[in-house]
Design an enzyme around this catalytic site. Structure first.
Site, PDB file in Angstrom:
ATOM      1  N   HIS A 138       0.800  -1.257  -0.050  1.00 44.25           N
ATOM      2  CA  HIS A 138       0.149   0.194  -0.147  1.00 44.25           C
ATOM      3  C   HIS A 138       0.731   1.258  -0.274  1.00 44.25           C
ATOM      4  O   HIS A 138       1.192   1.841   0.900  1.00 44.25           O
ATOM      5  CB  HIS A 138      -0.849  -0.020   1.216  1.00 44.25           C
TER       6      HIS A 138
ATOM      7  N   GLU B  49     -19.945  -2.964  23.597  1.00 41.70           N
ATOM      8  CA  GLU B  49     -19.367  -4.179  23.435  1.00 41.70           C
ATOM      9  C   GLU B  49     -18.058  -4.303  22.837  1.00 41.70           C
ATOM     10  O   GLU B  49     -16.878  -4.521  23.194  1.00 41.70           O
ATOM     11  CB  GLU B  49     -19.814  -5.397  23.392  1.00 41.70           C
TER      12      GLU B  49
ATOM     13  N   HIS C  62     -30.248 -14.735  23.076  1.00 44.50           N
ATOM     14  CA  HIS C  62     -29.170 -14.659  24.184  1.00 44.50           C
ATOM     15  C   HIS C  62     -28.486 -15.840  24.811  1.00 44.50           C
ATOM     16  O   HIS C  62     -27.588 -15.628  25.823  1.00 44.50           O
ATOM     17  CB  HIS C  62     -29.859 -13.834  25.248  1.00 44.50           C
TER      18      HIS C  62
END
Length: 704
Positions: free
Chosen positions: A38, A439, A501
């Site tokens: 790159h 999270e 869950h």
């Protein structure tokens, strides 16, 4: 708290300009040689990176781990040359042959920067967004270390004050994790965080207008950041106004009450003659003609590769001299601090040694048998029992503190005082973390904290949401940093919340991550040893998996039962096979983890009534068990006992190796449902009766 720049006033000499242009040419040469990479961003960001390393970053190339240094994070790791070339110029030990060896076997210059592999690399970056998100953790840890060791020093005067510099790309700012982390950075008022956003409007798919047109600075202003714009295209011609960027960095450092982001409008690959400002220069070599054109535009000899003038390199490596002087000046302040704060100095010495305090394990609670307790509750009790002994331990939850039991009850929350609520008393030097419902960022921030300080941080959420954290978990494992992840609600045992869950595949998938330890304790006393094991290990991250429902606390003095200290070995004989009151060689081995160990213990009793002697092995950590020597593993799982049963409320994957060809697996290979947890275990066949039946089948299989 921001630190002073290395130079009092901005200047850019001809030698500076020559050094900048040399790095552009070297970037092109390196990618051309290896044939992939790159080059574009490394070419166009050369002035910005040089400005940071030469004029602003307080660092000592001869001591890359100096605790008084500023930190630099290259979030778009694909443009690793942007960093490698500055490490080369600054004297970190990279030489021209290392630049020429880019992306090849054994090189100090891998395709993306790797922590622990190349001196001067603060964090492994590659997955976009992780660098910037973890940089927020770097800023967290700086403030916590200051609060732990030097809380009363006036702003900017503590030896623990430093600045975190970040280069971020369009790709970083498109990733959701940076939105989560940047929101927290603004909320936390992290004035020691300075981000340069390379607004070049090009990605692999070329012009970012096809997918990314938001007002980035408007978004960051809404997060509570200090924002500035430096546009090198604003005159209609491309003019690299490095002085304007320098002024923006100084203004960012002067803003100590907010994190800062500088939008730097660049043209990727400038001044490459035909590929600048295209996706073609983002992730591919330029090609011989284009490299020659670049060199010609910059006044370099098109016939030379990997060349730098001695005078230019000597000038750039004055960084070593400036760094040594900055380090010496810092040492004087540090020595004065040590003399005035002997107890804090002793604490710092212990933290830097990686040692835990003598006798700290005596503070670990011992839970009395005869009652029941959810392992999440036991974990909370362990954290609070050792908190005073281990001031380096801090952490919190992603808005689930009451469920995860991650709060240090006697500590304040880590946040500016004005963020206090009716439920939480905040202090900028607190140790209870509140990640909100973020999270992914929680995991990245914990990684940043642990990477950049000798403290130990943890984050908490439900096990099912470890899926959101997986990129950061994987990077923690790749780097070998001891981040701690607390996961509760470990199975269908959470019941009525239902299949969305209830984790089924998460345990197996987390165990599949190399160099990552998963610990699923069976009772409260195993939890205490699990925390001990996680804190004593410094080369691997850990995830502790805890129950919502109450589990029995085993009486280790009962016939055949063993100490929970075996948890430290990952697997151990919890209850030995017994016949006629005497311990015997088992007819069958029942292997279980976490909540399901209870089923194995109950099955042991029922099998005894059928004259089948069963050993129960608690296997809280496959990884810890695998690290034990062969003799120990054989003592727990003797090869001669082919009848085996595994019990875990998750997918069967990973268990066949342990139970063998004659073994049986009691597992859950489908999603759960919404109902009382006892009903779910019954309906899904994860019961004592199922374990007994599986044991009988396995005994028969082994006999045939």
């Amino acid at each position: 708290m921001a630190t002073e720049s290395l130079v009092e006033e901005f200047s850019l000499t001809e030698l500076d300009r020559k050094a900048i242009d040399t790095t552009r040419v070297l970037a092109a040469d390196a990618v051309e040689k290896v044939g992939n990479g790159h080059p574009g961003t490394a070419i166009s960001l050369a002035p910005a990176a040089y400005l940071i390393f030469q004029k602003h970053l307080r660092h000592d190339p001869k001591d890359p781990n100096w605790i008084g240094r500023d930190r630099f994070i290259l979030s778009p790791g694909h443009t690793s040359l942007t960093l490698y070339l500055q490490l080369f110029l600054s004297g970190y030990g990279l030489e021209m042959e290392d630049i020429a060896a880019l992306r090849t076997w054994g090189a100090k210059t891998p395709g993306h920067p790797e922590f622990g592999h190349t001196a001067g690399v603060e964090i492994t970056t590659g997955p976009l967004g992780q660098g910037l998100a973890s940089a927020v953790g770097f800023a967290y840890s700086q403030r916590r270390m200051r609060g732990l060791l030097d809380p009363d020093a006036p702003a900017g005067t503590s030896p623990f004050d430093h600045t975190i510099y970040v280069i971020a790309s369009d790709g970083d700012l498109q990733e959701g994790v940076t939105s989560e982390a940047s929101s927290l950075a603004g909320h936390q008022e992290l004035g020691n965080l300075v981000v340069i956003y390379d607004d070049n409007k090009i990605s692999i798919e070329d012009d970012t207008d096809i997918a990314f047109t938001e007002d980035v600075l408007g978004r960051y202003a809404a997060y509570g950041w200090h924002t500035q714009r430096v546009d090198w295209t604003e005159t209609g011609e491309y003019v690299e106004d490095v002085a304007a960027l320098d002024a923006a960095i100084r203004a960012a450092k002067a803003e100590t009450g907010r994190p800062s982001i500088i939008s730097l409008r660049t043209i990727i690959g400038w001044p490459s003659p035909t590929k600048q400002n295209t996706g073609g220069i983002h992730g591919s070599k330029l090609g011989g003609e284009e490299v020659a054109g670049l060199k010609k535009a910059l006044g370099f000899d098109t016939g030379k590769t990997f060349a730098i003038e001695d005078e230019v390199l000597a000038h750039a490596r004055q960084t070593v001299v400036r760094g040594a002087a900055a380090h010496e000046a810092w040492n004087k302040d540090f020595d004065a601090w040590k003399a005035a704060n002997p107890e804090s100095a002793a604490l710092l010495a212990r933290l830097e040694s990686g040692q835990l305090p003598e006798g700290w394990t005596e503070k670990l609670p011992v839970f009395e048998p005869g009652s029941t307790m959810a392992t999440r509750a036991a974990s909370g009790k362990v954290i609070n029992a050792i908190a005073d002994e281990l001031p380096e331990l801090w952490g919190g939850s992603a808005d689930l503190a009451g469920s995860n039991n991650t709060t240090i009850d006697t500590a304040k929350s880590f946040a500016p005082e004005r963020r206090s609520t009716d439920s939480w008393s905040a202090s900028p030097y607190g140790r209870v973390l509140h990640f909100g419902i973020r999270e992914h960022a929680a995991a990245s921030i914990v990684n940043g904290i642990v990477l950049s300080s000798p403290t130990r941080a943890f984050s908490g959420t439900f096990l099912i949401f470890s899926d959101y954290q997986r990129p950061a978990i994987r990077l923690a494992a790749l780097m070998g940093v001891p981040s701690i992840f607390v996961w509760t609600h470990d199975s269908i045992g959470l019941g009525e919340d239902g299949p969305t869950h209830q984790p089924v595949e998460q345990l197996a998938s987390l165990r599949a991550i190399p160099n990552f330890d998963v610990i699923r304790p069976a009772d409260a006393n195993e939890v205490a040893y699990a925390w001990r094991g996680m804190l004593e290990l410094t080369g691997t991250p850990s995830g502790i998996v805890l129950s919502r429902q109450n589990l029995p606390i085993y009486d280790r003095s009962a016939a055949g039962f063993r100490s929970a200290e075996g948890t430290l070995k990952g697997g151990y004989v919890l209850a030995e096979a017994v016949r006629d009151g005497a311990e015997v060689t088992p007819d069958v081995i029942l292997i279980a983890t976490g909540s399901e160990v209870e089923l194995a213990v109950e099955a042991r009793g029922e099998l005894a009534a059928k004259n089948i002697a069963a050993r129960v092995v608690s296997l809280p950590s496959h990884e810890w068990f695998a690290k034990q020597d062969a003799a120990y593993r054989e003592s727990v799982l003797p090869a001669a006992v082919a009848a085996r049963v595994s019990v875990e409320a998750g997918v069967a994957q990973g268990w066949r190796e342990l139970v063998g060809a004659h073994g049986e697996i009691v597992s859950l290979d489908h999603f759960g449902a919404s109902a009382d947890y006892k009903k779910l275990y019954s309906e899904f066949g994860i019961t004592t009766a199922a374990v007994v039946a599986a044991a009988e089948t396995s005994v028969q299989n082994a006999a045939n």
